[in-house]
Design an enzyme around this catalytic site. Structure first.
Site, short mmCIF file in Angstrom:
data_model
loop_
_atom_site.label_atom_id
_atom_site.label_comp_id
_atom_site.label_asym_id
_atom_site.label_seq_id
_atom_site.Cartn_x
_atom_site.Cartn_y
_atom_site.Cartn_z
N ASN A 134 25.15 -21.76 16.65
CA ASN A 134 25.12 -20.38 16.15
C ASN A 134 25.72 -19.38 17.13
OD1 ASN A 134 23.93 -17.95 14.62
ND2 ASN A 134 22.91 -17.84 16.61
N TYR A 166 38.30 -12.76 16.69
CA TYR A 166 37.13 -13.41 16.08
C TYR A 166 37.55 -14.20 14.85
CZ TYR A 166 32.78 -13.69 13.36
OH TYR A 166 31.70 -14.11 12.60
N LYS A 214 37.23 -18.26 14.30
CA LYS A 214 36.39 -18.82 13.25
C LYS A 214 37.20 -19.69 12.30
CE LYS A 214 32.30 -17.29 14.35
NZ LYS A 214 31.20 -18.22 14.72
N THR A 246 23.14 -7.57 12.00
CA THR A 246 22.98 -7.91 13.41
C THR A 246 23.79 -6.91 14.23
OG1 THR A 246 24.89 -9.38 13.42
CG2 THR A 246 22.76 -10.35 12.83
#
Length: 244
Positions: free
Chosen positions: A81, A143, A147, A178
């Site tokens: 994670n 990012y 990913k 988050t």
């Protein structure tokens, strides 16, 4: 398909376990009766439940990964994670390398290190990714690139580790409430609901898990689409083998 039909009485390792989805995954695994939860983070949190073992773990540090392997007695589920998301452009190569170090090579390093234990338990690898793996978010390009690479890694591991009896699940998350996306003015799922959906998907044996309302909108087309069909076709070329 996963060999993990229930989280109860299983041992689980969660990286990035001190906040957000990772912290919620620790709590959800406990709620489902996990016998041991290893909570890995660079700055791990103490936990009142004696089933939780905090681990000092920087997934970009091979030495710390090795120390974690020594401390984990047995493992059924590895949840990769921990991740990095910086809102930078692509003018600086170092930013891209940072993302790849965590989001791609960190996932690879953890999986490789714990493969012997997961092979013994016929366990599962769960890679927490993003819908940005399908379509880049230009506001966080490094990012998104990392990913996308991590999704390709997950697909390759899924095919290669089938001979070890290890299942690989890719979690394609949308915006979650988050630190990463808190300032974005878009609807967000709670970390707790995402954690529940992730472990539901593992128990069902879903190869690809879409744990929130935004990601669910692409789930049906993805599972029946050309890209998934091609993945299965390519996986059939591997043949039976063990990966050491």
């Amino acid at each position: 398909m996963s060999n993990i039909k229930t989280i109860a009485n299983r041992s689980v390792l969660v990286t990035g376990a001190n906040r957000g989805i990772g912290q919620a995954l620790v709590e959800e695994a406990l709620r489902r009766g996990a016998k041991r939860v290893y909570a890995g983070a660079r700055r791990p949190l103490a936990h009142p439940d004696e089933r939780v073992t905090p681990l000092v773990l920087d997934i970009t540090d091979p030495e710390q990964i090795g120390e974690a392997v020594d401390k984990v007695e047995s493992l059924d589920i590895l949840i990769n994670n921990a991740g990095l998301a910086l809102y930078d452009d692509l003018s600086d190569r170092a930013v891209l390398e940072q993302h790849l170090a965590v989001n791609l090579f960190g996932t690879w390093g953890m999986t490789r290190a714990f493969l012997p234990s997961l092979t013994r338990s016929r366990g599962a690898v769960v890679n927490v990714l993003s819908v940005a793996a399908f379509a880049a978010l230009p506001i966080i390009p490094a990012y998104s690139i990392s990913k996308a690479a991590a999704l390709s890694l997950s697909q390759s591991l899924r095919a290669l580790l089938a001979g070890n009896g290890v299942s690989v699940h890719a979690v394609l998350t949308g915006p979650t409430d988050t630190e990463m996306s808190r300032d974005l003015d878009v609807p967000k799922a709670s970390p707790q609901s995402v954690a529940r959906a992730i472990l539901d998907g593992v128990e069902r044996g879903d190869e690809d898990i879409f744990p929130d309302p935004m990601s669910e909108t692409v789930a049906k087309d993805w599972r029946s689409g050309a890209a998934k069909a091609l993945e299965r076709q390519n996986a059939a070329l591997v043949g039976p083998q063990l990966v050491g």
